[in-house]
Scaffold this motif. Structure first.
Motif, PDB file in Angstrom:
ATOM      1  N   ALA A 230      27.548 -60.717-103.050  1.00 50.95           N
ATOM      2  CA  ALA A 230      28.682 -61.444-102.458  1.00 50.95           C
ATOM      3  C   ALA A 230      29.899 -61.397-103.374  1.00 50.95           C
ATOM      4  O   ALA A 230      31.030 -61.253-102.913  1.00 50.95           O
ATOM      5  CB  ALA A 230      28.288 -62.884-102.170  1.00 50.95           C
ATOM      6  N   ILE A 270      27.802 -61.943 -95.520  1.00 45.46           N
ATOM      7  CA  ILE A 270      27.935 -61.916 -96.975  1.00 45.46           C
ATOM      8  C   ILE A 270      28.335 -63.286 -97.507  1.00 45.46           C
ATOM      9  O   ILE A 270      27.833 -63.750 -98.528  1.00 45.46           O
ATOM     10  CB  ILE A 270      28.964 -60.845 -97.391  1.00 45.46           C
ATOM     11  CG1 ILE A 270      28.397 -59.453 -97.098  1.00 45.46           C
ATOM     12  CG2 ILE A 270      29.308 -60.957 -98.878  1.00 45.46           C
ATOM     13  CD1 ILE A 270      29.389 -58.339 -97.240  1.00 45.46           C
ATOM     14  N   LEU A 271      29.232 -63.961 -96.783  1.00 45.69           N
ATOM     15  CA  LEU A 271      29.641 -65.302 -97.193  1.00 45.69           C
ATOM     16  C   LEU A 271      28.453 -66.259 -97.185  1.00 45.69           C
ATOM     17  O   LEU A 271      28.348 -67.149 -98.037  1.00 45.69           O
ATOM     18  CB  LEU A 271      30.745 -65.811 -96.266  1.00 45.69           C
ATOM     19  CG  LEU A 271      31.518 -67.062 -96.723  1.00 45.69           C
ATOM     20  CD1 LEU A 271      32.200 -66.824 -98.059  1.00 45.69           C
ATOM     21  CD2 LEU A 271      32.548 -67.443 -95.671  1.00 45.69           C
ATOM     22  N   GLN A 273      25.530 -65.596 -98.071  1.00 42.24           N
ATOM     23  CA  GLN A 273      24.755 -65.388 -99.296  1.00 42.24           C
ATOM     24  C   GLN A 273      25.215 -66.338-100.399  1.00 42.24           C
ATOM     25  O   GLN A 273      24.428 -66.728-101.267  1.00 42.24           O
ATOM     26  CB  GLN A 273      24.880 -63.943 -99.754  1.00 42.24           C
ATOM     27  CG  GLN A 273      24.193 -62.956 -98.836  1.00 42.24           C
ATOM     28  CD  GLN A 273      24.345 -61.520 -99.313  1.00 42.24           C
ATOM     29  OE1 GLN A 273      25.095 -61.235-100.242  1.00 42.24           O
ATOM     30  NE2 GLN A 273      23.629 -60.611 -98.692  1.00 42.24           N
ATOM     31  N   VAL A 274      26.499 -66.694-100.375  1.00 39.80           N
ATOM     32  CA  VAL A 274      27.010 -67.674-101.330  1.00 39.80           C
ATOM     33  C   VAL A 274      26.328 -69.013-101.108  1.00 39.80           C
ATOM     34  O   VAL A 274      26.000 -69.736-102.057  1.00 39.80           O
ATOM     35  CB  VAL A 274      28.543 -67.816-101.197  1.00 39.80           C
ATOM     36  CG1 VAL A 274      29.073 -68.867-102.167  1.00 39.80           C
ATOM     37  CG2 VAL A 274      29.229 -66.470-101.460  1.00 39.80           C
ATOM     38  N   TYR A 281      27.293 -69.255-107.709  1.00 39.93           N
ATOM     39  CA  TYR A 281      28.633 -68.804-107.328  1.00 39.93           C
ATOM     40  C   TYR A 281      29.735 -69.818-107.617  1.00 39.93           C
ATOM     41  O   TYR A 281      30.913 -69.467-107.560  1.00 39.93           O
ATOM     42  CB  TYR A 281      28.651 -68.408-105.847  1.00 39.93           C
ATOM     43  CG  TYR A 281      28.056 -67.037-105.607  1.00 39.93           C
ATOM     44  CD1 TYR A 281      28.760 -65.885-105.958  1.00 39.93           C
ATOM     45  CD2 TYR A 281      26.786 -66.894-105.059  1.00 39.93           C
ATOM     46  CE1 TYR A 281      28.215 -64.621-105.755  1.00 39.93           C
ATOM     47  CE2 TYR A 281      26.235 -65.639-104.852  1.00 39.93           C
ATOM     48  CZ  TYR A 281      26.950 -64.517-105.200  1.00 39.93           C
ATOM     49  OH  TYR A 281      26.421 -63.263-105.012  1.00 39.93           O
ATOM     50  N   HIS A 318      22.369 -66.744 -92.257  1.00 48.47           N
ATOM     51  CA  HIS A 318      21.968 -65.495 -92.908  1.00 48.47           C
ATOM     52  C   HIS A 318      20.611 -65.023 -92.394  1.00 48.47           C
ATOM     53  O   HIS A 318      20.428 -63.849 -92.076  1.00 48.47           O
ATOM     54  CB  HIS A 318      21.922 -65.709 -94.420  1.00 48.47           C
ATOM     55  CG  HIS A 318      21.644 -64.466 -95.204  1.00 48.47           C
ATOM     56  ND1 HIS A 318      22.584 -63.475 -95.363  1.00 48.47           N
ATOM     57  CD2 HIS A 318      20.541 -64.050 -95.869  1.00 48.47           C
ATOM     58  CE1 HIS A 318      22.074 -62.507 -96.090  1.00 48.47           C
ATOM     59  NE2 HIS A 318      20.840 -62.827 -96.413  1.00 48.47           N
TER      60      HIS A 318
END
Length: 339
Positions: A230, A270-271, A273-274, A281, A318
């Motif tokens: 990410a 992908i966001l 995954q944060v 992060y 996700h």
């Protein structure tokens, strides 16, 4: 820059503990190399693997009677340093940084070599790909927007056309002097994509080529850098297009448009995954915030970093996205042009 005029192409493979995949990768290369073996060199940089990588290389050298330039590190120096080292060892006019787990098409050299010999002295050759899992199942075409088999473009048109697709290392060949030129543009906030920035900035003022048909099979086994994926994508890639905008006006806005409109699932995937690893992060919060394209995405980022319910929702998104792709293996939207 030292160049060996006898080599047109250097295939440079950084590797670590991937003996099985690497063997299959090299078999696909060596089995079709007969017609151009005098103008191609193969380099393998082993980052101190603990498996049987070295013996696999020796067996292939004996089987195909081709001298693979194998270099083994005494200790693991990290992925970025290994990529730098193997690229510096290359002597050909063109450099192909090839992932150790990917497989080239059986007609790769037949198609690619004429373009490398092209009188236009191309800076970058990028080709489409099939992507699947570690065992090559559920393969799908990466770019399905057909607008001609192959096209030579100036660097501005080229990057608007391909955007970040060449961030898959095994899908791009670069003229080595351009790759070296790009070194001076590297910045720390290009997380994970320093080599990609060299290709982007090294191509300024040059001619580039996009080849629509897939010439490589992208496999997806476990990756040591996935923990930072990410950060690489949201900050590193964004920072590259932010700086590239000085030379290609509008490319940064096109990058934002791509994330929010044509690649919506990718961006929020992908966001999310944060959200899964928010504690990690948070140390990059200011950089991640700066990379967000609008107020809405900034609010989403803040929530998943600091609010537990939002992290749960993000993690669930996700997992649902992964399940959806496994079940249907396609997107339900049409990607639009960024031009």
């Amino acid at each position: 820059m030292e160049t060996n005029d006898s080599f047109l192409l250097s295939i440079a493979i950084p590797t670590y503990n991937r003996a099985k995949y690497l063997k299959e990768n090299l078999e696909a290369i060596l089995s079709q190399l007969e017609s151009c073996k005098d103008i191609v060199e193969i380099l393998v940089n082993d980052n101190a693997s603990s498996d049987n990588t070295e013996q696999s290389i020796l067996n292939l050298i004996e089987k195909y009677c081709f001298s693979i330039k194998y270099h083994r590190m005494t200790e693991n120096i990290g992925y970025r340093a290994n990529v730098i080292d193997v690229s510096l060892r290359a002597k050909g006019k063109y450099l192909f940084l090839l992932g150790d787990d990917d497989i080239l098409s059986p007609d790769f050299f037949k198609i690619v070599i004429p373009y490398l010999e092209n009188k236009n002295n191309l800076a970058v050759i990028h080709f489409n790909r099939l992507s699947g899992d570690a065992i090559c199942s559920k393969n799908k075409l990466h770019d399905w927007e057909f607008d001609g088999l192959a096209k030579i473009m100036d660097y501005k048109e080229f990057w608007f056309r391909v955007m970040s697709s060449p961030n898959f290392m095994s899908s791009v060949i670069v003229r080595r002097d351009c790759f070296e030129k790009g070194v001076s543009f590297i910045k720390d906030d290009y997380y994970g994509y320093h080599w990609f920035s060299q290709i982007c900035f090294g191509s300024i003022g040059e001619k580039c080529l996009y080849y629509y048909m897939p010439l490589v099979l992208m496999r997806n086994p476990s990756r040591t850098w996935s923990h930072d994926a990410a950060l690489y994508f949201l900050v590193g890639m964004n920072s590259i297009f932010r700086d590239l905008d000085q030379y290609i006006p509008g490319i940064h806005d096109a990058w934002y448009y791509r994330g929010l409109k044509t690649h919506f699932y990718d961006f929020y995937g992908i966001l999310s995954q944060v959200a899964i690893d928010a504690s990690y992060y948070r140390q990059y919060e200011s950089e991640l915030m700066e990379a967000m394209p609008n107020r809405r995405t900034k609010v989403v980022l803040y929530c998943i970093l600091h609010l537990r319910p939002a992290r749960i929702v993000g993690g669930l998104y996700h997992k649902l996205l992964i399940c959806y792709r496994l079940l249907f293996n396609h997107y339900t939207f049409t990607r639009k042009s960024v031009n």
